[in-house]
Design a protein around this motif. Structure first.
Motif, PDB file in Angstrom:
ATOM      1  N   ILE A 256       0.838  -1.205   0.000  1.00 13.49           N
ATOM      2  CA  ILE A 256       0.000   0.000   0.000  1.00 13.49           C
ATOM      3  C   ILE A 256       0.874   1.256   0.000  1.00 13.49           C
ATOM      4  CG2 ILE A 256      -1.611   1.348   1.411  1.00 13.49           C
ATOM      5  CD1 ILE A 256      -2.960  -1.273   2.162  1.00 13.49           C
ATOM      6  N   VAL A 257       1.917   1.256   0.806  1.00 15.99           N
ATOM      7  CA  VAL A 257       2.808   2.418   0.857  1.00 15.99           C
ATOM      8  C   VAL A 257       3.500   2.611  -0.496  1.00 15.99           C
ATOM      9  CG1 VAL A 257       4.926   3.337   1.913  1.00 15.99           C
ATOM     10  CG2 VAL A 257       3.151   2.331   3.350  1.00 15.99           C
ATOM     11  N   TYR A 258       3.984   1.529  -1.116  1.00 10.97           N
ATOM     12  CA  TYR A 258       4.632   1.625  -2.422  1.00 10.97           C
ATOM     13  C   TYR A 258       3.654   2.166  -3.463  1.00 10.97           C
ATOM     14  CZ  TYR A 258       6.607   0.302  -6.898  1.00 10.97           C
ATOM     15  OH  TYR A 258       7.067   0.339  -8.184  1.00 10.97           O
ATOM     16  N   THR A 259       2.417   1.635  -3.472  1.00  8.76           N
ATOM     17  CA  THR A 259       1.424   2.087  -4.453  1.00  8.76           C
ATOM     18  C   THR A 259       1.055   3.548  -4.211  1.00  8.76           C
ATOM     19  OG1 THR A 259       0.545  -0.162  -4.497  1.00  8.76           O
ATOM     20  CG2 THR A 259      -0.808   1.527  -5.492  1.00  8.76           C
ATOM     21  N   LEU A 260       1.019   3.954  -2.943  1.00  9.46           N
ATOM     22  CA  LEU A 260       0.693   5.348  -2.622  1.00  9.46           C
ATOM     23  C   LEU A 260       1.718   6.304  -3.218  1.00  9.46           C
ATOM     24  CD1 LEU A 260      -1.087   7.347  -1.021  1.00  9.46           C
ATOM     25  CD2 LEU A 260       0.433   6.989   0.921  1.00  9.46           C
ATOM     26  N   PHE A 261       2.988   5.935  -3.166  1.00  9.36           N
ATOM     27  CA  PHE A 261       4.021   6.829  -3.697  1.00  9.36           C
ATOM     28  C   PHE A 261       4.269   6.621  -5.187  1.00  9.36           C
ATOM     29  CE2 PHE A 261       5.231   6.893   0.853  1.00  9.36           C
ATOM     30  CZ  PHE A 261       5.092   8.248   1.047  1.00  9.36           C
ATOM     31  N   ALA A 262       4.146   5.405  -5.700  1.00  7.16           N
ATOM     32  CA  ALA A 262       4.463   5.141  -7.106  1.00  7.16           C
ATOM     33  C   ALA A 262       3.269   5.423  -8.019  1.00  7.16           C
ATOM     34  CB  ALA A 262       4.920   3.695  -7.281  1.00  7.16           C
ATOM     35  N   HIS A 263       2.081   4.946  -7.644  1.00  5.87           N
ATOM     36  CA  HIS A 263       0.890   5.091  -8.492  1.00  5.87           C
ATOM     37  C   HIS A 263      -0.308   5.485  -7.624  1.00  5.87           C
ATOM     38  CE1 HIS A 263       3.210   2.944 -11.510  1.00  5.87           C
ATOM     39  NE2 HIS A 263       3.428   1.984 -10.622  1.00  5.87           N
ATOM     40  N   PRO A 264      -0.392   6.749  -7.224  1.00 12.00           N
ATOM     41  CA  PRO A 264      -1.494   7.147  -6.331  1.00 12.00           C
ATOM     42  C   PRO A 264      -2.868   7.051  -7.002  1.00 12.00           C
ATOM     43  CG  PRO A 264      -0.135   9.043  -6.908  1.00 12.00           C
ATOM     44  CD  PRO A 264       0.534   7.841  -7.470  1.00 12.00           C
ATOM     45  N   THR A 265      -2.944   7.239  -8.312  1.00  9.36           N
ATOM     46  CA  THR A 265      -4.249   7.156  -8.969  1.00  9.36           C
ATOM     47  C   THR A 265      -4.769   5.710  -8.957  1.00  9.36           C
ATOM     48  OG1 THR A 265      -3.144   6.934 -11.112  1.00  9.36           O
ATOM     49  CG2 THR A 265      -3.839   9.144 -10.448  1.00  9.36           C
ATOM     50  N   VAL A 266      -3.892   4.742  -9.091  1.00  5.56           N
ATOM     51  CA  VAL A 266      -4.317   3.339  -9.064  1.00  5.56           C
ATOM     52  C   VAL A 266      -4.852   2.996  -7.675  1.00  5.56           C
ATOM     53  CG1 VAL A 266      -3.510   0.955  -9.240  1.00  5.56           C
ATOM     54  CG2 VAL A 266      -2.723   2.666 -10.878  1.00  5.56           C
ATOM     55  N   LEU A 267      -4.157   3.477  -6.642  1.00  3.26           N
ATOM     56  CA  LEU A 267      -4.607   3.227  -5.277  1.00  3.26           C
ATOM     57  C   LEU A 267      -5.971   3.867  -5.033  1.00  3.26           C
ATOM     58  CD1 LEU A 267      -3.959   2.069  -2.470  1.00  3.26           C
ATOM     59  CD2 LEU A 267      -2.954   4.281  -1.907  1.00  3.26           C
ATOM     60  N   PHE A 268      -6.134   5.117  -5.514  1.00  5.62           N
ATOM     61  CA  PHE A 268      -7.420   5.800  -5.351  1.00  5.62           C
ATOM     62  C   PHE A 268      -8.522   5.043  -6.079  1.00  5.62           C
ATOM     63  CE2 PHE A 268     -10.521   8.897  -6.962  1.00  5.62           C
ATOM     64  CZ  PHE A 268     -11.044   9.330  -5.745  1.00  5.62           C
ATOM     65  N   ARG A 269      -8.238   4.560  -7.288  1.00  4.74           N
ATOM     66  CA  ARG A 269      -9.233   3.820  -8.066  1.00  4.74           C
ATOM     67  C   ARG A 269      -9.621   2.509  -7.349  1.00  4.74           C
ATOM     68  NH1 ARG A 269      -7.496   2.284 -13.922  1.00  4.74           N
ATOM     69  NH2 ARG A 269      -5.737   3.336 -13.005  1.00  4.74           N
ATOM     70  N   GLN A 270      -8.638   1.814  -6.789  1.00  3.20           N
ATOM     71  CA  GLN A 270      -8.920   0.573  -6.068  1.00  3.20           C
ATOM     72  C   GLN A 270      -9.769   0.841  -4.820  1.00  3.20           C
ATOM     73  OE1 GLN A 270      -5.067  -1.121  -5.336  1.00  3.20           O
ATOM     74  NE2 GLN A 270      -5.037  -2.240  -7.286  1.00  3.20           N
ATOM     75  N   LEU A 271      -9.423   1.872  -4.068  1.00  4.36           N
ATOM     76  CA  LEU A 271     -10.212   2.219  -2.890  1.00  4.36           C
ATOM     77  C   LEU A 271     -11.630   2.630  -3.265  1.00  4.36           C
ATOM     78  CD1 LEU A 271      -7.579   4.163  -0.743  1.00  4.36           C
ATOM     79  CD2 LEU A 271      -8.457   1.844  -0.381  1.00  4.36           C
ATOM     80  N   LEU A 272     -11.771   3.359  -4.378  1.00  6.16           N
ATOM     81  CA  LEU A 272     -13.099   3.751  -4.849  1.00  6.16           C
ATOM     82  C   LEU A 272     -13.914   2.526  -5.246  1.00  6.16           C
ATOM     83  CD1 LEU A 272     -14.907   6.186  -5.525  1.00  6.16           C
ATOM     84  CD2 LEU A 272     -13.981   6.092  -7.840  1.00  6.16           C
ATOM     85  N   PHE A 273     -13.270   1.569  -5.914  1.00  3.66           N
ATOM     86  CA  PHE A 273     -13.957   0.343  -6.313  1.00  3.66           C
ATOM     87  C   PHE A 273     -14.434  -0.438  -5.085  1.00  3.66           C
ATOM     88  CE2 PHE A 273     -13.790  -4.227  -7.246  1.00  3.66           C
ATOM     89  CZ  PHE A 273     -14.783  -4.292  -8.212  1.00  3.66           C
ATOM     90  N   VAL A 274     -13.595  -0.538  -4.062  1.00  2.97           N
ATOM     91  CA  VAL A 274     -13.984  -1.249  -2.831  1.00  2.97           C
ATOM     92  C   VAL A 274     -15.148  -0.529  -2.157  1.00  2.97           C
ATOM     93  CG1 VAL A 274     -13.189  -1.859  -0.508  1.00  2.97           C
ATOM     94  CG2 VAL A 274     -11.744  -2.311  -2.471  1.00  2.97           C
ATOM     95  N   ALA A 275     -15.099   0.819  -2.124  1.00  2.72           N
ATOM     96  CA  ALA A 275     -16.178   1.583  -1.507  1.00  2.72           C
ATOM     97  C   ALA A 275     -17.480   1.413  -2.276  1.00  2.72           C
ATOM     98  CB  ALA A 275     -15.784   3.059  -1.433  1.00  2.72           C
ATOM     99  N   LEU A 276     -17.426   1.428  -3.607  1.00  2.00           N
ATOM    100  CA  LEU A 276     -18.644   1.232  -4.413  1.00  2.00           C
ATOM    101  C   LEU A 276     -19.211  -0.171  -4.221  1.00  2.00           C
ATOM    102  CD1 LEU A 276     -17.727   3.061  -7.745  1.00  2.00           C
ATOM    103  CD2 LEU A 276     -19.388   3.759  -6.015  1.00  2.00           C
ATOM    104  N   PHE A 277     -18.354  -1.150  -4.136  1.00  2.00           N
ATOM    105  CA  PHE A 277     -18.801  -2.527  -3.926  1.00  2.00           C
ATOM    106  C   PHE A 277     -19.480  -2.660  -2.566  1.00  2.00           C
ATOM    107  CE2 PHE A 277     -18.028  -7.026  -2.849  1.00  2.00           C
ATOM    108  CZ  PHE A 277     -18.679  -7.608  -3.928  1.00  2.00           C
ATOM    109  N   ALA A 278     -18.878  -2.068  -1.532  1.00  2.00           N
ATOM    110  CA  ALA A 278     -19.481  -2.114  -0.199  1.00  2.00           C
ATOM    111  C   ALA A 278     -20.815  -1.372  -0.182  1.00  2.00           C
ATOM    112  CB  ALA A 278     -18.524  -1.516   0.830  1.00  2.00           C
ATOM    113  N   ALA A 279     -20.907  -0.245  -0.893  1.00  3.73           N
ATOM    114  CA  ALA A 279     -22.158   0.509  -0.955  1.00  3.73           C
ATOM    115  C   ALA A 279     -23.239  -0.291  -1.677  1.00  3.73           C
ATOM    116  CB  ALA A 279     -21.933   1.846  -1.655  1.00  3.73           C
TER     117      ALA A 279
END
Length: 118
Positions: free
Chosen positions: A21-44
């Motif tokens: 997670i830390v590596y993705t946050l610094f290397a590809h923050p948009t991918v991390l944001f997209r993954q978190l958004l997908f998890v939030a939409l799935f939970a919703a």
């Protein structure tokens, strides 16, 4: 002996997940944001399904159950405010009598079966 708080394999998995997670946050923050958004939409989506589909079905069952209880109470009223009955005197127990409509059928009690004749 002290028990370990976390199994070594579980600790290793948590460590690697945190590093990822830390590596993705610094290397590809948009991918991390997209993954978190997908998890939030799935939970919703799961929450909305539970809230509007599953809970409505159970509430209909609950309403029909309450309706049946009300009808049952109307048919079989149970008055909780009855006056207490006076204490009854104890009577001697009646002796049971044999029922007259039953008869004993005598059978072949003494004769044993010949099992070789089958």
């Amino acid at each position: 002996m002290r028990r370990r708080a976390v199994h070594p394999l579980a600790g290793l998995m948590i460590l690697l997940g945190t590093l990822g997670i830390v590596y993705t946050l610094f290397a590809h923050p948009t991918v991390l944001f997209r993954q978190l958004l997908f998890v939030a939409l799935f939970a919703a989506a799961i929450y909305l399904f539970y809230r509007f589909v599953y809970q409505r079905r159970t509430s209909k069952e609950r309403l029909s159950y309450l309706k049946a209880v009300r009808q049952s109470k109307k048919l079989h009223p149970r008055s909780a405010r009855k006056q207490p009955k006076p204490a009854k005197l104890k009577r001697p127990l009646k002796k049971r009598t044999a029922t007259p409509h039953l008869t004993v059928i005598e059978g072949k009690k003494g004769k044993k079966k010949n099992r070789a004749s089958f």
